[in-house]
Design a protein around this motif. Structure first.
Motif, mmCIF file in Angstrom:
data_model
loop_
_atom_site.group_PDB
_atom_site.id
_atom_site.type_symbol
_atom_site.label_atom_id
_atom_site.label_comp_id
_atom_site.label_asym_id
_atom_site.label_seq_id
_atom_site.Cartn_x
_atom_site.Cartn_y
_atom_site.Cartn_z
ATOM 1 N N VAL A 247 0.881 -1.152 0.164
ATOM 2 C CA VAL A 247 0.068 -0.124 -0.013
ATOM 3 C C VAL A 247 0.763 1.267 0.017
ATOM 4 C CG1 VAL A 247 -1.517 1.250 1.297
ATOM 5 C CG2 VAL A 247 -2.043 -1.390 0.968
ATOM 6 N N GLU A 248 2.003 1.251 0.932
ATOM 7 C CA GLU A 248 2.841 2.524 0.932
ATOM 8 C C GLU A 248 3.496 2.521 -0.595
ATOM 9 O OE1 GLU A 248 5.503 1.819 4.111
ATOM 10 O OE2 GLU A 248 3.739 2.621 5.508
ATOM 11 N N ARG A 249 3.951 1.472 -0.963
ATOM 12 C CA ARG A 249 4.552 1.606 -2.536
ATOM 13 C C ARG A 249 3.709 2.004 -3.651
ATOM 14 N NH1 ARG A 249 8.387 -2.849 -5.614
ATOM 15 N NH2 ARG A 249 8.958 -1.442 -7.209
ATOM 16 N N TYR A 250 2.501 1.336 -3.660
ATOM 17 C CA TYR A 250 1.681 1.316 -4.959
ATOM 18 C C TYR A 250 0.519 2.216 -4.831
ATOM 19 C CZ TYR A 250 4.750 -2.749 -6.571
ATOM 20 O OH TYR A 250 5.673 -3.569 -6.774
ATOM 21 N N GLY A 251 0.147 2.363 -3.561
ATOM 22 C CA GLY A 251 -1.270 3.065 -3.099
ATOM 23 C C GLY A 251 -2.551 2.232 -2.722
ATOM 24 N N PRO A 252 -3.453 2.955 -2.609
ATOM 25 C CA PRO A 252 -4.698 1.842 -2.026
ATOM 26 C C PRO A 252 -4.928 0.595 -2.348
ATOM 27 C CG PRO A 252 -5.433 4.141 -2.506
ATOM 28 C CD PRO A 252 -4.143 4.060 -2.925
ATOM 29 N N TYR A 253 -5.094 -0.498 -1.490
ATOM 30 C CA TYR A 253 -5.260 -1.877 -2.161
ATOM 31 C C TYR A 253 -6.462 -1.780 -3.000
ATOM 32 C CZ TYR A 253 -8.687 -2.255 1.853
ATOM 33 O OH TYR A 253 -9.768 -2.036 2.449
ATOM 34 N N SER A 254 -6.279 -2.969 -3.852
ATOM 35 C CA SER A 254 -7.495 -3.060 -5.044
ATOM 36 C C SER A 254 -8.725 -3.630 -4.505
ATOM 37 C CB SER A 254 -6.624 -4.139 -6.118
ATOM 38 O OG SER A 254 -5.575 -3.645 -6.631
ATOM 39 N N LEU A 255 -9.595 -3.229 -4.746
ATOM 40 C CA LEU A 255 -10.806 -3.597 -4.798
ATOM 41 C C LEU A 255 -11.454 -4.468 -5.787
ATOM 42 C CD1 LEU A 255 -12.406 -0.238 -3.167
ATOM 43 C CD2 LEU A 255 -11.261 -2.331 -2.208
ATOM 44 N N ALA A 256 -12.626 -5.630 -5.630
ATOM 45 C CA ALA A 256 -13.064 -6.575 -6.658
ATOM 46 C C ALA A 256 -13.672 -5.780 -7.716
ATOM 47 C CB ALA A 256 -13.738 -7.512 -5.829
ATOM 48 N N VAL A 257 -14.379 -4.637 -7.222
ATOM 49 C CA VAL A 257 -15.291 -3.634 -8.263
ATOM 50 C C VAL A 257 -14.383 -3.111 -9.160
ATOM 51 C CG1 VAL A 257 -15.273 -1.803 -6.918
ATOM 52 C CG2 VAL A 257 -17.151 -2.241 -8.034
ATOM 53 N N GLU A 258 -13.116 -2.868 -8.949
ATOM 54 C CA GLU A 258 -12.309 -2.429 -10.068
ATOM 55 C C GLU A 258 -11.944 -2.968 -11.012
ATOM 56 O OE1 GLU A 258 -9.287 0.735 -8.036
ATOM 57 O OE2 GLU A 258 -9.623 -0.795 -6.865
ATOM 58 N N SER A 259 -12.220 -4.459 -10.913
ATOM 59 C CA SER A 259 -12.082 -5.293 -12.119
ATOM 60 C C SER A 259 -13.113 -5.787 -12.688
ATOM 61 C CB SER A 259 -11.233 -6.335 -11.659
ATOM 62 O OG SER A 259 -9.842 -5.948 -11.215
ATOM 63 N N LYS A 260 -14.589 -5.062 -12.674
ATOM 64 C CA LYS A 260 -15.799 -5.771 -13.024
ATOM 65 C C LYS A 260 -15.877 -5.593 -14.453
ATOM 66 C CE LYS A 260 -19.318 -3.086 -12.543
ATOM 67 N NZ LYS A 260 -20.662 -2.448 -11.705
ATOM 68 N N TYR A 261 -15.133 -4.949 -15.151
ATOM 69 C CA TYR A 261 -15.304 -4.802 -16.655
ATOM 70 C C TYR A 261 -13.945 -5.458 -17.178
ATOM 71 C CZ TYR A 261 -19.026 -1.784 -15.919
ATOM 72 O OH TYR A 261 -20.314 -1.211 -15.504
ATOM 73 N N ASP A 262 -13.265 -6.122 -16.352
ATOM 74 C CA ASP A 262 -11.996 -6.768 -17.152
ATOM 75 C C ASP A 262 -12.228 -8.147 -17.540
ATOM 76 O OD1 ASP A 262 -10.508 -4.288 -16.757
ATOM 77 O OD2 ASP A 262 -9.521 -5.122 -14.804
ATOM 78 N N HIS A 263 -12.208 -8.645 -18.725
ATOM 79 C CA HIS A 263 -12.533 -10.012 -19.053
ATOM 80 C C HIS A 263 -11.430 -10.345 -20.129
ATOM 81 C CE1 HIS A 263 -16.406 -10.228 -17.103
ATOM 82 N NE2 HIS A 263 -16.590 -8.961 -17.625
ATOM 83 N N PRO A 264 -10.373 -10.947 -19.651
ATOM 84 C CA PRO A 264 -10.177 -11.754 -18.522
ATOM 85 C C PRO A 264 -9.484 -10.694 -17.561
ATOM 86 C CG PRO A 264 -8.534 -12.451 -20.152
ATOM 87 C CD PRO A 264 -9.475 -11.498 -20.763
ATOM 88 N N MET A 265 -9.503 -11.083 -16.302
ATOM 89 C CA MET A 265 -8.912 -10.099 -15.460
ATOM 90 C C MET A 265 -7.379 -10.487 -15.415
ATOM 91 S SD MET A 265 -7.629 -12.126 -12.924
ATOM 92 C CE MET A 265 -7.263 -13.773 -12.433
ATOM 93 N N LEU A 266 -6.673 -9.515 -15.103
ATOM 94 C CA LEU A 266 -5.339 -9.389 -15.347
ATOM 95 C C LEU A 266 -4.491 -9.335 -13.718
ATOM 96 C CD1 LEU A 266 -4.850 -7.362 -18.447
ATOM 97 C CD2 LEU A 266 -4.875 -9.864 -18.235
ATOM 98 N N TRP A 267 -4.979 -9.914 -12.927
ATOM 99 C CA TRP A 267 -4.369 -9.514 -11.597
ATOM 100 C C TRP A 267 -2.994 -9.989 -11.526
ATOM 101 C CZ3 TRP A 267 -9.138 -12.212 -8.808
ATOM 102 C CH2 TRP A 267 -10.415 -11.127 -8.849
ATOM 103 N N GLY A 268 -2.725 -11.085 -12.383
ATOM 104 C CA GLY A 268 -1.448 -11.677 -12.131
ATOM 105 C C GLY A 268 -0.946 -12.062 -10.909
ATOM 106 N N SER A 269 0.330 -12.529 -10.801
ATOM 107 C CA SER A 269 0.884 -13.357 -9.711
ATOM 108 C C SER A 269 2.365 -13.036 -9.464
ATOM 109 C CB SER A 269 0.438 -14.759 -9.365
ATOM 110 O OG SER A 269 1.029 -15.506 -10.471
ATOM 111 N N LYS A 270 2.959 -12.650 -10.477
ATOM 112 C CA LYS A 270 4.379 -12.589 -10.743
ATOM 113 C C LYS A 270 4.805 -11.045 -10.702
ATOM 114 C CE LYS A 270 8.269 -14.861 -12.695
ATOM 115 N NZ LYS A 270 9.179 -13.720 -12.925
ATOM 116 N N ARG A 271 5.987 -10.658 -10.263
ATOM 117 C CA ARG A 271 6.212 -9.086 -10.100
ATOM 118 C C ARG A 271 7.830 -9.143 -10.494
ATOM 119 N NH1 ARG A 271 3.069 -6.629 -4.959
ATOM 120 N NH2 ARG A 271 1.014 -6.708 -5.835
ATOM 121 N N THR A 272 8.023 -9.636 -11.748
ATOM 122 C CA THR A 272 9.392 -9.147 -12.351
ATOM 123 C C THR A 272 9.612 -7.692 -12.279
ATOM 124 O OG1 THR A 272 9.277 -11.277 -13.445
ATOM 125 C CG2 THR A 272 11.035 -9.786 -14.254
ATOM 126 N N GLY A 273 8.384 -7.116 -12.789
ATOM 127 C CA GLY A 273 8.279 -5.396 -12.891
ATOM 128 C C GLY A 273 7.468 -5.158 -11.641
#
Length: 242
Positions: free
Chosen positions: A81-107
């Motif tokens: 939260v301190e690095r990136y900002g407010p934590y993500s909410l489910a509703v923010e991805s309601k129009y993402d098909h497919p969702m791109l949450w991801g699980s790896k942070r090379t970047g």
């Protein structure tokens, strides 16, 4: 314990029923929350749709495998939260098909990268990442600046999104190609239609710095600049959906 297990293995039907029972426990814990999703997911009355140009940029982002190195989900951990900002909410991805949450942070996580850097920064970074971030391991995407964006299939993309629940109107679908051009050419007559259909807050500008040519760079930068900005519910919470 092992004797009981060995005896169970000799009884095929018993073993199958035990496997089904144990597996169903996990299934129940995954399915049960869906029945209360309307009470647990936040409402976002000001949520806006991706424009055709932003959606095209999202498709390019997916095509190039950007999600393999960048996540789009900030967890509730303090350091994130301190690095990136407010934590993500489910509703923010309601129009993402497919969702791109991801699980790896090379970047870094990109959930709230929209507006953090200028268009010029993004273009320079995509052309030659190490000129901007010396320690970057990201590949170059300079050719996006030369690649003309395909627009003849944008209406079909919007129609496909509507089929899975995104509320694009017939007017939006019919004007998809024109709106893509209009968003990247703010001085053109087409820009007015973009603002009318997607809202006055829609960003209208030449994202790659050249308003005379619509490129894949325009689309990708437009998409990156809207990440985390489709709604302000994360910074201005509203009541949960009923």
């Amino acid at each position: 314990m092992f004797r009981s297990h060995y005896r169970l293995e000799r009884r095929t039907i018993g073993l199958v029923l035990t496997i089904v029972f144990v597996a169903s426990i996990g299934g129940i814990f995954e399915i049960a929350p869906l029945f209360t999703i309307h009470q647990t997911v936040e409402d976002a009355p000001n949520m806006r749709l991706y424009t055709p140009l932003e959606l095209a940029g999202r498709n390019i982002y997916t095509r190039e495998g950007c999600y393999a190195c960048h996540s789009q989900m900030i967890r509730t951990l303090r350091d994130e939260v301190e690095r990136y900002g407010p934590y993500s909410l489910a509703v923010e991805s309601k129009y993402d098909h497919p969702m791109l949450w991801g699980s790896k942070r090379t970047g870094p996580d990109l959930a709230r990268v929209g507006g953090k850097y200028s268009d010029e920064w993004h273009v320079a970074h995509l052309i030659s990442p190490r000129d901007v971030v010396p320690e970057s391991v990201m590949p170059r995407y300079a050719w996006l600046l030369r690649a003309v964006l395909r627009t003849d299939d944008l209406s079909a993309h919007l129609k496909a999104q509507r089929a899975v629940g995104v509320p694009y109107t017939d007017e939006m679908i019919a004007n998809a190609a024109a709106d893509a051009y209009g968003q990247a050419a703010p001085e053109s007559p087409l820009a007015e239609g973009v603002a009318r259909r997607y809202g006055e807050a829609t960003t209208l500008r030449a994202f790659d710095g050249n308003a005379t040519k619509l490129t894949e760079m325009d689309a990708l930068v437009a998409y990156l600049q809207i990440l985390g900005r489709l709604t302000d519910v994360a910074t201005h919470p509203v009541a949960t959906a009923e």
